[in-house]
Design a protein around this motif. Structure first.
Motif, PDB file in Angstrom:
ATOM      1  N   TRP A   1       0.926  -1.263   0.040  1.00 23.70           N
ATOM      2  CA  TRP A   1      -0.048   0.160  -0.080  1.00 23.70           C
ATOM      3  C   TRP A   1       0.832   1.134   0.176  1.00 23.70           C
ATOM      4  N   ILE A   2       2.009   1.207   0.727  1.00 29.07           N
ATOM      5  CA  ILE A   2       2.685   2.404   0.790  1.00 29.07           C
ATOM      6  C   ILE A   2       3.508   2.762  -0.581  1.00 29.07           C
ATOM      7  N   PHE A   3       4.001   1.765  -1.071  1.00 35.33           N
ATOM      8  CA  PHE A   3       4.722   1.821  -2.409  1.00 35.33           C
ATOM      9  C   PHE A   3       3.591   2.076  -3.461  1.00 35.33           C
ATOM     10  N   ALA A   4       2.587   1.378  -3.671  1.00 36.03           N
ATOM     11  CA  ALA A   4       1.755   1.466  -4.836  1.00 36.03           C
ATOM     12  C   ALA A   4       0.736   2.785  -4.626  1.00 36.03           C
ATOM     13  N   ASN A   5       0.448   3.073  -3.462  1.00 29.89           N
ATOM     14  CA  ASN A   5      -0.696   4.311  -3.149  1.00 29.89           C
ATOM     15  C   ASN A   5      -0.019   5.662  -2.517  1.00 29.89           C
ATOM     16  N   LEU A   6       0.780   5.392  -1.616  1.00 32.42           N
ATOM     17  CA  LEU A   6       1.336   6.697  -0.898  1.00 32.42           C
ATOM     18  C   LEU A   6       2.562   7.252  -1.782  1.00 32.42           C
ATOM     19  N   ILE A   7       3.560   6.204  -2.233  1.00 28.22           N
ATOM     20  CA  ILE A   7       4.647   6.606  -3.103  1.00 28.22           C
ATOM     21  C   ILE A   7       4.197   6.713  -4.556  1.00 28.22           C
ATOM     22  N   ASP A   8       3.217   6.056  -5.010  1.00 25.35           N
ATOM     23  CA  ASP A   8       2.810   6.099  -6.094  1.00 25.35           C
ATOM     24  C   ASP A   8       3.622   5.355  -7.358  1.00 25.35           C
ATOM     25  N   ALA A   9       4.313   4.459  -6.823  1.00 18.39           N
ATOM     26  CA  ALA A   9       5.198   3.772  -7.769  1.00 18.39           C
ATOM     27  C   ALA A   9       4.376   2.945  -8.755  1.00 18.39           C
ATOM     28  N   PRO A  10       4.878   2.784  -9.909  1.00 15.04           N
ATOM     29  CA  PRO A  10       4.018   1.815 -10.998  1.00 15.04           C
ATOM     30  C   PRO A  10       4.060   0.545 -10.537  1.00 15.04           C
ATOM     31  N   PRO A  11       3.066  -0.167 -10.994  1.00 17.46           N
ATOM     32  CA  PRO A  11       2.821  -1.605 -10.380  1.00 17.46           C
ATOM     33  C   PRO A  11       4.228  -2.356 -10.179  1.00 17.46           C
ATOM     34  N   ARG A  12       4.919  -2.582 -11.481  1.00 21.36           N
ATOM     35  CA  ARG A  12       6.115  -3.527 -11.311  1.00 21.36           C
ATOM     36  C   ARG A  12       7.110  -3.022 -10.356  1.00 21.36           C
TER      37      ARG A  12
END
Length: 425
Positions: A311-322
């Motif tokens: 959740w932190i990487f995908a939503n908060l930091i907004d990194a691309p899925p891979r």
């Protein structure tokens, strides 16, 4: 990283920042060592003034050397050649490295002042400076982000670096102000103690500087290893797969840094506590440091092994899925690092307090050798590890190699202290 992921081509921007930052850390290494030098030697105003003059000369020489690399063909030789980075990442990292040229100077000055604060029992302003740095970073990101997208084009990675430069300068100004207050209580000279000469300062500083340089060389070597592994392990390697691997590692590392970042001050704490005349302080210091490391590792595990990480990487930091998936995998490998860092920095502080910085430098040499050996085994064509890891993610390689390096570091430092104890006995 959260800001860069909201620009176009986020993997390229984050990977470029990672590459430029890893090179800037090597350039910054000698500046960083000023805090250990100042913590150990800033006993009076006379010595502190000498340390300031020494730093100004050193910073000027290092700036000239770094500029030669940043503005010459040496840049392509290092980044495209030795670090094996794809063309788009190398080009995006170039202006970021230019912006990094001034970045270590306020850091070195700030750490020089922080050493004096720690030496004279005033560590609170050191922590307060971090608040100034974070607040000014947020404001600078907003300003340069607006400038780089609305007025003139600025590479996103360079926007990040310019914001970092503003933040460390603001922190240096704040710490300088607090140090000026503390200086009023410092004695002009220490009775019965002659002033150190420039030769004395050089003899103490260069082993520490060499240690820091070898320590920070680990980071560009790791980025090179990730890029090489992404090519060696993939069925059909592309520039995109390399960028994802480097960006994923950088994203996980930046978040993990929030957990193990406090361990970076433990060398200075260990120096101060190991040199304390109070035996209770000398005995309690290592227990405090170890307890801190265990607590930080537990905090790291809390988000690394739960859905919170993704959740932190995908939503908060907004990194691309891979990239988010790679970062989550890397984060799990980084959990032991606070404990390993705590032990390593505690032992380093003891050796520096015993005026044996060369022993710390020797340990760092073995650390770098370990990293190079692991990456060579994992990326050399024909190696059994290459066949075993075919299709695996390259990001965790760097984290696993770093953990092994810290174990080697602790072993070498313990042997150095044991040798000291045997000689004293």
């Amino acid at each position: 990283n959260a800001v860069l992921n909201r620009f176009p081509e986020p993997n390229k921007s984050v990977a470029a920042l990672s590459v430029a930052f890893s090179l800037a850390l090597v350039y910054e290494a000698s500046h960083i060592s000023m805090i250990d030098l100042s913590t150990a030697l800033s006993s009076d105003l006379r010595t502190f003034r000498m340390l300031k003059r020494f730093y100004i000369v050193m910073a000027g020489i290092l700036l000239a050397l770094a500029s030669i690399i940043a503005f010459s063909p040496l840049y392509d030789l290092i980044v495209r050649g030795l670090m094996n980075q794809p063309s788009n990442v190398a080009e995006a990292a170039r202006p970021a490295l230019w912006a990094f040229l001034l970045w270590p100077i306020p850091i070195g000055w700030r750490r020089l002042c922080q050493g004096a604060l720690i030496k004279h029992g005033h560590p609170k302003p050191v922590g307060a400076g971090g608040i100034v740095r974070l607040a000014s970073l947020g404001a600078a990101l907003l300003f340069f982000g607006w400038l780089g997208t609305s007025v003139v084009h600025i590479e996103p990675a360079a926007i990040a670096v310019l914001s970092m430069l503003v933040s460390v300068t603001a922190e240096a100004v704040a710490v300088q102000g607090w140090t000026l207050r503390i200086m009023r209580t410092m004695p002009e000279a220490t009775p019965g103690k002659p002033a150190p000469t420039w030769a004395d300062i050089r003899r103490f500083f260069f082993p520490l500087s060499g240690t820091s340089i070898m320590s920070t060389l680990v980071q560009p070597v790791l980025r090179a290893g990730i890029a090489s592994a992404a090519v060696a392990w993939a069925a059909s390697p592309t520039d995109g797969s390399v960028a994802v691997a480097v960006a994923g590692y950088q994203t996980a590392w930046s978040l993990a840094f929030l957990a193990f970042g406090p361990t970076l001050s433990m060398t200075q704490a260990s120096i101060a506590w190991s040199g304390s005349p109070d035996p209770d302080v000398r005995a309690r210091g290592p227990r405090v440091i170890m307890a801190m490391g265990v607590g930080l590792a537990a905090l790291m595990a809390l988000f690394a092994f739960t859905p919170l990480a993704h959740w932190i990487f995908a939503n908060l930091i907004d990194a691309p899925p891979r990239t988010a998936q790679t970062a989550a995998e890397v984060a799990r490998w980084l959990v032991p690092m606070p404990i390993l860092h705590s032990i390593s920095f505690m032992l380093r502080g003891r050796l520096i307090a015993l005026r044996m910085p060369q022993k710390v430098r020797r340990a760092q040499f073995f650390d770098l050798l370990t990293i190079v050996a692991v990456i060579a085994l994992a990326t050399t064509p024909g190696s059994p590890l290459v066949a075993m890891l075919h299709g695996a993610s390259a990001g965790p390689l760097a984290a696993a190699a770093y953990n092994l390096m810290l174990c080697v570091d602790i072993g070498v430092l313990l042997l150095s202290l044991r040798g000291r104890s045997t000689a004293s006995g």
